[in-house]
Design an enzyme around this catalytic site. Structure first.
Site, mmCIF file in Angstrom:
data_model
loop_
_atom_site.group_PDB
_atom_site.id
_atom_site.type_symbol
_atom_site.label_atom_id
_atom_site.label_comp_id
_atom_site.label_asym_id
_atom_site.label_seq_id
_atom_site.Cartn_x
_atom_site.Cartn_y
_atom_site.Cartn_z
ATOM 1 N N LYS A 1 17.077 14.975 8.224
ATOM 2 C CA LYS A 1 15.417 15.611 8.259
ATOM 3 C C LYS A 1 15.658 16.608 8.891
ATOM 4 C CE LYS A 1 13.590 12.852 4.987
ATOM 5 N NZ LYS A 1 14.532 11.107 4.965
ATOM 6 N N SER B 1 8.359 10.819 -0.684
ATOM 7 C CA SER B 1 7.547 10.219 -1.870
ATOM 8 C C SER B 1 6.608 9.648 -1.475
ATOM 9 C CB SER B 1 9.103 8.850 -2.488
ATOM 10 O OG SER B 1 9.533 8.854 -1.566
ATOM 11 N N PRO C 1 14.649 10.165 -4.265
ATOM 12 C CA PRO C 1 13.944 8.467 -3.605
ATOM 13 C C PRO C 1 12.534 8.268 -3.769
ATOM 14 C CG PRO C 1 13.617 10.644 -2.321
ATOM 15 C CD PRO C 1 14.122 11.343 -3.597
ATOM 16 N N GLY C 2 12.405 7.000 -3.484
ATOM 17 C CA GLY C 2 11.243 6.065 -4.218
ATOM 18 C C GLY C 2 11.541 4.923 -5.250
ATOM 19 N N ALA D 1 14.342 4.715 -12.034
ATOM 20 C CA ALA D 1 15.119 5.908 -11.785
ATOM 21 C C ALA D 1 14.920 5.967 -13.236
ATOM 22 C CB ALA D 1 16.555 4.417 -12.218
#
Ligand code: O7M
Length: 209
Positions: free
Chosen positions: A54, A106, A158-159, A167
């Site tokens: 990040k 997220s 993500p999440g 998904a």
């Protein structure tokens, strides 16, 4: 897979067990701090590695971080976009375009500062020649919005699982790949967990046809 474990042996064991069902392994600070940066090189011998640092600094520092990550064997890196277009450009140049840019995060706090700027960040990622963006599976309708902005850039999401996202929803709303951490690496059988998520993905792609 997001491999947020801290021990080298555990990390390698999980990758060895689950790699047939993975497109890439995302490595974040917990594993780098726990196992040392050479883990990037070790895992990249088994599966492509995305370094999720990040990255969020001035252009020169960003360039130095990206050069180190790519030099150790990363296939791509993840950068924040809020530091601006010059900082992102440094990442794009140093990785030859192999950067994913974080847009809206997220978790619940992702609504506070990242959501209001996410669309501008996504547009900047496209303009600066990034490979893709990161968008939240916890708010799949936001993935659809980001898809309108980024066109054919890759969207990784993500999440899924521990944070409540699904998904199949993320993919239906426009993600290309999903990022799953705890649902795989905390499972008593990581291979089976990865396999069952891969099956959910192929079923949902099948039902898109
Ligand atoms: O499946 P989890 O919740 O155990 O792990 C999710 C991983 O995705 C974890 O490594 C986070 O750092 C990362 N992530 C998010 O959870 N939310 C975001 O908005 C962005 C990321 C991420 O990967 O950013 C690049």
């Amino acid at each position: 897979m997001a491999l947020d474990v801290v021990q080298r042996s555990k990390a390698l064991d999980i990758v060895e067990k689950s790699r047939d069902h993975l497109d890439a392994v995302k490595i974040n600070w917990p594993l780098i701090l726990g196992a040392g940066p050479r883990i990037i090189t070790e895992i990249s011998g088994l599966c492509p590695v995305i370094c999720d640092f990040k990255i969020a600094d001035i252009p020169n520092t960003n360039r130095l971080i990206v050069e180190q990550a790519m030099g150790l064997g990363a296939s791509a890196v993840i950068a924040h976009g809020f530091t601006g277009s010059d900082s992102l450009k440094a990442c794009v140049d140093a990785s030859r375009g192999r950067v994913f840019v974080v847009t809206e995060m997220s978790h619940p706090g992702g609504k506070e500062f990242t959501q209001p700027n996410a669309e501008r960040i996504a547009a900047m990622a496209k303009e600066q020649g990034a490979m893709g963006i990161v968008a939240p599976a916890t708010r799949p309708e936001r993935i659809a919005k980001m898809r309108e902005i980024v066109g054919d850039l890759k969207i990784i999401s993500p999440g899924v699982g521990a944070q409540g996202g699904k998904a199949s929803d993320a993919l239906r709303y426009g993600a290309d790949y999903i990022i799953v951490g705890r649902s795989i690496y905390e499972s008593s059988d990581p291979r089976k967990a990865a396999e069952s998520i891969a099956r959910e993905i192929s079923d949902s792609l099948g039902s898109r046809k």
